[in-house]
Design a protein around this motif. Structure first.
Motif, PDB file in Angstrom:
ATOM      1  N   MET A 108       1.060  -1.553   0.336  1.00  0.00           N
ATOM      2  CA  MET A 108      -0.042   0.004   0.075  1.00  0.00           C
ATOM      3  C   MET A 108       0.700   1.506  -0.721  1.00  0.00           C
ATOM      4  N   ASN A 109       1.575   1.114   0.715  1.00  0.00           N
ATOM      5  CA  ASN A 109       3.108   2.338   0.227  1.00  0.00           C
ATOM      6  C   ASN A 109       3.550   2.424  -1.348  1.00  0.00           C
ATOM      7  N   ASP A 110       3.809   1.711  -1.504  1.00  0.00           N
ATOM      8  CA  ASP A 110       4.431   1.479  -3.063  1.00  0.00           C
ATOM      9  C   ASP A 110       4.128   3.370  -3.729  1.00  0.00           C
ATOM     10  N   PRO A 111       5.275   3.205  -4.985  1.00  0.00           N
ATOM     11  CA  PRO A 111       4.764   4.809  -5.708  1.00  0.00           C
ATOM     12  C   PRO A 111       4.144   4.648  -6.774  1.00  0.00           C
ATOM     13  N   SER A 112       3.909   3.181  -6.809  1.00  0.00           N
ATOM     14  CA  SER A 112       2.609   3.598  -8.129  1.00  0.00           C
ATOM     15  C   SER A 112       1.600   3.297  -7.332  1.00  0.00           C
ATOM     16  N   ALA A 113       0.423   4.607  -7.644  1.00  0.00           N
ATOM     17  CA  ALA A 113      -0.783   4.174  -7.208  1.00  0.00           C
ATOM     18  C   ALA A 113      -1.601   3.800  -7.585  1.00  0.00           C
ATOM     19  N   LEU A 114      -1.218   2.865  -8.777  1.00  0.00           N
ATOM     20  CA  LEU A 114      -2.328   1.620  -9.123  1.00  0.00           C
ATOM     21  C   LEU A 114      -1.932   0.416  -8.372  1.00  0.00           C
ATOM     22  N   LEU A 115      -0.881  -0.117  -8.204  1.00  0.00           N
ATOM     23  CA  LEU A 115      -0.518  -1.178  -7.288  1.00  0.00           C
ATOM     24  C   LEU A 115      -0.692  -1.223  -5.606  1.00  0.00           C
ATOM     25  N   ALA A 116      -0.561   0.079  -5.336  1.00  0.00           N
ATOM     26  CA  ALA A 116      -1.002   0.647  -3.639  1.00  0.00           C
ATOM     27  C   ALA A 116      -2.746   0.620  -3.495  1.00  0.00           C
ATOM     28  N   HIS A 117      -3.445   1.109  -4.679  1.00  0.00           N
ATOM     29  CA  HIS A 117      -4.753   1.150  -4.131  1.00  0.00           C
ATOM     30  C   HIS A 117      -5.061  -1.060  -4.378  1.00  0.00           C
ATOM     31  N   GLU A 118      -4.459  -1.613  -5.375  1.00  0.00           N
ATOM     32  CA  GLU A 118      -4.714  -2.353  -5.677  1.00  0.00           C
ATOM     33  C   GLU A 118      -5.021  -3.555  -4.220  1.00  0.00           C
ATOM     34  N   ALA A 119      -4.420  -2.918  -3.452  1.00  0.00           N
ATOM     35  CA  ALA A 119      -3.699  -4.125  -2.425  1.00  0.00           C
ATOM     36  C   ALA A 119      -4.111  -3.669  -1.203  1.00  0.00           C
ATOM     37  N   ALA A 120      -4.874  -3.021  -1.226  1.00  0.00           N
ATOM     38  CA  ALA A 120      -6.099  -2.069  -0.360  1.00  0.00           C
ATOM     39  C   ALA A 120      -6.720  -2.909  -0.759  1.00  0.00           C
ATOM     40  N   PHE A 121      -7.765  -2.812  -1.667  1.00  0.00           N
ATOM     41  CA  PHE A 121      -8.607  -3.707  -2.426  1.00  0.00           C
ATOM     42  C   PHE A 121      -8.418  -4.719  -1.840  1.00  0.00           C
ATOM     43  N   CYS A 122      -7.218  -5.796  -2.125  1.00  0.00           N
ATOM     44  CA  CYS A 122      -7.459  -7.119  -1.936  1.00  0.00           C
ATOM     45  C   CYS A 122      -7.304  -7.155   0.186  1.00  0.00           C
ATOM     46  N   LEU A 123      -6.827  -5.924   0.353  1.00  0.00           N
ATOM     47  CA  LEU A 123      -7.159  -7.122   2.274  1.00  0.00           C
ATOM     48  C   LEU A 123      -8.765  -6.664   2.499  1.00  0.00           C
ATOM     49  N   GLY A 124      -9.265  -6.130   1.887  1.00  0.00           N
ATOM     50  CA  GLY A 124     -10.605  -5.489   1.879  1.00  0.00           C
ATOM     51  C   GLY A 124     -11.379  -6.916   1.737  1.00  0.00           C
ATOM     52  N   GLN A 125     -11.044  -7.347   0.797  1.00  0.00           N
ATOM     53  CA  GLN A 125     -11.965  -8.995   0.273  1.00  0.00           C
ATOM     54  C   GLN A 125     -10.951  -9.786   0.747  1.00  0.00           C
ATOM     55  N   MET A 126     -10.027  -8.951   1.508  1.00  0.00           N
ATOM     56  CA  MET A 126      -9.723 -10.588   2.556  1.00  0.00           C
ATOM     57  C   MET A 126     -10.661 -10.695   3.346  1.00  0.00           C
ATOM     58  N   GLN A 127     -11.061  -9.506   3.792  1.00  0.00           N
ATOM     59  CA  GLN A 127     -12.256  -9.078   5.221  1.00  0.00           C
ATOM     60  C   GLN A 127     -11.306  -9.726   6.468  1.00  0.00           C
ATOM     61  N   ASP A 128      -9.962  -9.535   6.667  1.00  0.00           N
ATOM     62  CA  ASP A 128      -8.811  -8.987   7.817  1.00  0.00           C
ATOM     63  C   ASP A 128      -8.670  -8.132   8.961  1.00  0.00           C
ATOM     64  N   GLU A 129      -9.378  -8.566  10.758  1.00  0.00           N
ATOM     65  CA  GLU A 129      -9.492  -7.621  11.046  1.00  0.00           C
ATOM     66  C   GLU A 129      -8.092  -6.752  11.121  1.00  0.00           C
ATOM     67  N   LYS A 130      -6.916  -7.915  11.299  1.00  0.00           N
ATOM     68  CA  LYS A 130      -5.625  -7.352  11.670  1.00  0.00           C
ATOM     69  C   LYS A 130      -5.488  -6.166  10.349  1.00  0.00           C
ATOM     70  N   ALA A 131      -5.400  -6.029   9.548  1.00  0.00           N
ATOM     71  CA  ALA A 131      -5.370  -5.157   8.597  1.00  0.00           C
ATOM     72  C   ALA A 131      -5.759  -4.122   8.626  1.00  0.00           C
ATOM     73  N   VAL A 132      -6.837  -3.691   9.659  1.00  0.00           N
ATOM     74  CA  VAL A 132      -7.719  -2.553   9.921  1.00  0.00           C
ATOM     75  C   VAL A 132      -6.455  -1.487   9.798  1.00  0.00           C
ATOM     76  N   PRO A 133      -5.711  -1.151  11.290  1.00  0.00           N
ATOM     77  CA  PRO A 133      -4.540  -0.440  11.981  1.00  0.00           C
ATOM     78  C   PRO A 133      -3.646  -0.010  10.262  1.00  0.00           C
ATOM     79  N   ALA A 134      -3.253  -0.578   9.649  1.00  0.00           N
ATOM     80  CA  ALA A 134      -2.500  -0.584   8.288  1.00  0.00           C
ATOM     81  C   ALA A 134      -3.425   0.553   6.995  1.00  0.00           C
ATOM     82  N   LEU A 135      -4.742   0.074   7.028  1.00  0.00           N
ATOM     83  CA  LEU A 135      -5.644   0.607   5.934  1.00  0.00           C
ATOM     84  C   LEU A 135      -6.259   2.356   6.889  1.00  0.00           C
TER      85      LEU A 135
END
Length: 319
Positions: free
Chosen positions: A49-76
């Protein structure tokens, strides 16, 4: 979920975070990580999510949402709070928080519901409505998923299946209606998938909200209907359009994959806006992977590490 050894996950992490690697390869790796179980895979997506590519970073955030893992909340949450991060990435972090839906997501979503970036503010508002809806369903022991044939975790549930397509179309196109209700109408139309439903969704590419337009393009990619080809091509070609909308249009055209769409994607691979050019590169790579018989695109990198369509003739005259 795919079971991958710690060594494989470590290699995937190094690959997805390698700025010198082709963006398409990094996307394949991103999707592979999304389908790996364990904290290490989630942490690799958080780092992406910290990658310089906004496209890659936004897709990483999307993946975390699809996984629905509460452990990802702080990073999000850290991503959403950082106004220096591209609005497309922050939007996806907010949507992911809405998909996870835990109580600790609420305070920040409420704060950012009036964010200076419209696409971020609207996403936070949607996320809050989604969480409230899910809480109400839980209390009533009901489910409002609308019997979706798709596996995606959507930012709003499909509207009442008893509504007519004419009613759903009217709601979707109503600029005075709350965005959450318009989304619900769109997902109900998507789930039906009739020609009239597709046409209603296509017509919404003229909506005032860039956030809604981008979701419309995403849904048209899910539907893979050639009825949407011309409108999506026009969207990709529109230099005044928001990059995140053009991104979704590019990936949708890759899903439709007629000859004219493929040629247009090849042309825009050289576009000056990285979000647009990289989206076209990724869309073409996904198509090539499918045509090569690698139908499990989301696990292809894991498969490789563990192991050590007919053409259409549509014509589009645009741009």
């Amino acid at each position: 979920m795919v079971v991958a050894s710690p060594d494989v996950v470590a290699k995937l992490r190094a690959q997805v975070l390698d700025p010198a690697a082709p963006i398409a390869q990094r996307f394949r790796t991103l999707f592979s990580l999304r389908n790996c179980s364990g904290d290490e895979a989630r942490e690799a997506l958080e780092a992406a999510m910290n990658d310089p590519s906004a496209l890659l970073a936004h897709e990483a955030a999307f993946c975390l949402g699809q996984m629905q893992d509460e452990k990802a909340v702080p990073a999000l949450q850290e991503c959403l709070k950082n106004a220096q991060i591209h609005a497309m990435v922050r939007h996806e972090a907010a949507e992911a928080l809405g998909a996870i839906g835990s109580k600790e997501c609420l305070t920040l979503l409420q704060e950012r519901a009036i964010d200076a970036a419209p696409e971020v503010a609207e996403t936070c508002q949607l996320a809050l409505r989604r969480i409230a809806h899910k809480q109400a369903e839980s209390a009533a022991s009901t489910s409002g998923d609308g019997n979706s044939p798709y596996k995606s975790v959507d930012p709003a549930p499909a509207a009442n299946p008893n509504a007519t397509e004419a009613e759903l179309r009217a709601r979707l196109l109503d600029e005075g209606l709350d965005l959450f209700d318009r989304y619900a109408a769109m997902f109900a139309l998507r789930n039906r998938g009739t020609p009239e439903a597709v046409d209603a969704i296509v017509d919404t590419l003229t909506a005032k909200s860039a956030l809604l337009r981008h979701e419309v393009a995403y849904v048209l990619g899910q539907l893979q209907s050639d009825r949407a080809t011309r409108a999506l091509a026009d969207t990709l070609c529109d230099e005044s359009e928001h990059p995140m909308v053009r991104h979704e249009a590019a990936e949708a055209l890759g899903s439709i994959a007629d000859l004219a769409s493929v040629e247009l994607l090849k042309r825009f691979q050289k576009h000056s806006e990285p979000i647009v050019s990289q989206s076209c590169e990724v869309a073409l790579d996904m198509l090539e992977s499918e045509q090569a018989g690698e139908f499990q695109y989301a696990t292809v990198e894991v498969d490789r590490m563990n192991a050590g369509s007919s053409e259409q003739t549509a014509t589009i005259e645009v741009c």
